[in-house]
Design a protein around this motif. Structure first.
Motif, PDB file in Angstrom:
ATOM      1  N   GLY A   7      47.333   9.253-127.126  1.00 45.80           N
ATOM      2  CA  GLY A   7      48.863   9.355-127.602  1.00 45.80           C
ATOM      3  C   GLY A   7      48.952  10.978-127.126  1.00 45.80           C
ATOM      4  N   TYR A  33      59.251   5.585-123.867  1.00 48.77           N
ATOM      5  CA  TYR A  33      59.608   6.204-125.065  1.00 48.77           C
ATOM      6  C   TYR A  33      60.718   6.885-124.943  1.00 48.77           C
ATOM      7  N   ALA A  48      52.628   8.692-131.540  1.00 41.96           N
ATOM      8  CA  ALA A  48      51.808   8.298-130.117  1.00 41.96           C
ATOM      9  C   ALA A  48      50.281   7.693-130.919  1.00 41.96           C
TER      10      ALA A  48
END
Length: 370
Positions: free
Chosen positions: A167, A147, A96
């Motif tokens: 992230g 995700y 991420a």
């Protein structure tokens, strides 16, 4: 899942060079170095290299060596890289990226990670080639849900997460949402950062450390406050002027450096320009601001910046841990199994600066979780 290839029209490259050529340069203000912001001479030199020396087509070809796809999830086209390891039983790992960054953040680590992991790198919605959120109220939870669905569609029912900056919010939330699938959370840094709520319980030494942290945190441009209030206003300039966009990225990358050395002695110049170019060509300087104007703030009655929330569903590890105070606070909210000291790094985006060390640390953390 639609295969995707980066292919910026030549007309966009020509337009970029023309705009750089016609830049109306601001005079240098009084002050030394970066005291008043990005120095005029530094910016002029970097813009000239971007115009005449930097080779986007060569960089584009290198990025296209990574298999890329577009997948529609929750009504948005999600761009992602999917690089499989030669080891068929390798653990999948989703990376991420941060802000103001992109999947380019991992360009130097993906080939190394793919020796050990099946690597998946989505572009956050509103960043790069991923579609932007269409409504207000889009937050970290929406990204995490997308995700999770992506990993499910790829057939991965057991995987690790890794991230830094933005992230570092996404990676733990994936574990919170899917504790039966995520085997571990690795972040660059951020576990255990104290808040004002922690101050009453601090020792005298910890309070002194808190005071030093406040001095460090108060330096530079508060992009959270700026983009929370007027992302559209500033986005007009970044969308229209490549030099304005270049200066903004330079300002933040310089502030994110923990070294007194020149920025390009820490972060490779072409890699930095890969990221700036991606923002320019995809027109995402404004659309990527959503984490600041609603994604990382607290509740409505506490509209302030908040650090990532911890989770104890799965083990957590960090590339750069921090002090005893941070370790104590990190263990309050996380199951810490990896807290190394002495890892190299002089920049917030450590994957761009120290790819080999970054990969080695990720491997070390996950080696004990397979």
């Amino acid at each position: 899942m639609t295969p995707f290839t980066i292919d910026i029209p030549q007309s966009d490259l020509d337009d970029l060079r023309e705009r750089l050529t016609r830049t109306r340069w601001t005079p240098q203000l009084p002050g030394d170095g970066w005291d008043r912001g990005v120095p005029a001479d530094w910016l002029r030199d970097t813009a000239e290299y971007w115009r005449t020396g930097y080779d986007w087509r060569a960089r584009e070809a290198r990025l296209n060596e990574f298999p890329q796809f577009i997948e529609e999830i929750d009504g948005l086209g999600l761009h992602y890289l999917h690089v499989r390891s030669p080891e068929p039983d390798a653990l999948p790992l989703i990376l991420a990226h941060g802000w103001p960054n992109s999947f380019v953040e991992f360009a130097r680590t993906i080939p190394l990670l793919a020796q050990t992991f099946h690597v998946v790198v989505p572009s956050v919605p509103g960043f790069g080639f991923s579609a932007a959120p269409r409504t207000t109220g889009f937050g970290i939870g929406a990204v995490v849900a997308m995700y999770g669905r992506l990993m499910e569609r790829l057939g991965y029912d057991r995987y690790g997460t890794q991230g830094g900056d933005l992230g570092a919010y996404v990676a733990p939330e994936l574990a919170r949402l899917h504790p039966d699938r995520v085997v571990g959370v690795h972040i660059d840094g951020g576990f255990g950062f104290p808040t004002e709520d922690d101050v009453p319980g601090m020792t005298a030494d910890e309070r002194a450390e808190w005071d030093l942290m406040q001095q460090w945190m108060s330096g530079g441009v508060d992009h959270h406050a700026l983009l929370r209030v007027a992302p559209q206003t500033f986005g007009h300039g970044w969308h229209d002027s490549p030099v304005a966009l270049l200066a903004w990225h330079a300002q933040k990358f310089q502030e994110f450096s923990m070294s007194d050395q020149p920025l390009f002695d820490v972060i490779d110049r072409d890699l930095f320009l890969d990221n700036v170019s991606l923002y320019w060509f995809t027109k995402t300087a404004a659309t990527s601001s959503w984490p600041m104007y609603e994604g990382l703030a607290g509740a409505a009655d506490r509209p302030r910046f908040e650090w990532p929330k911890g989770q104890k569903a799965v083990p957590s590890g960090v590339y750069a841990g921090g002090s005893a105070l941070m370790r104590r606070l990190a263990e309050r909210d996380n199951t810490i199994t990896h807290w190394p000291e002495g890892n190299p790094g002089r920049h917030h985006f450590v994957a761009m600066e120290e790819p080999a060390a970054h990969v080695a640390d990720i491997r070390a953390f996950y080696a004990g979780l397979r």
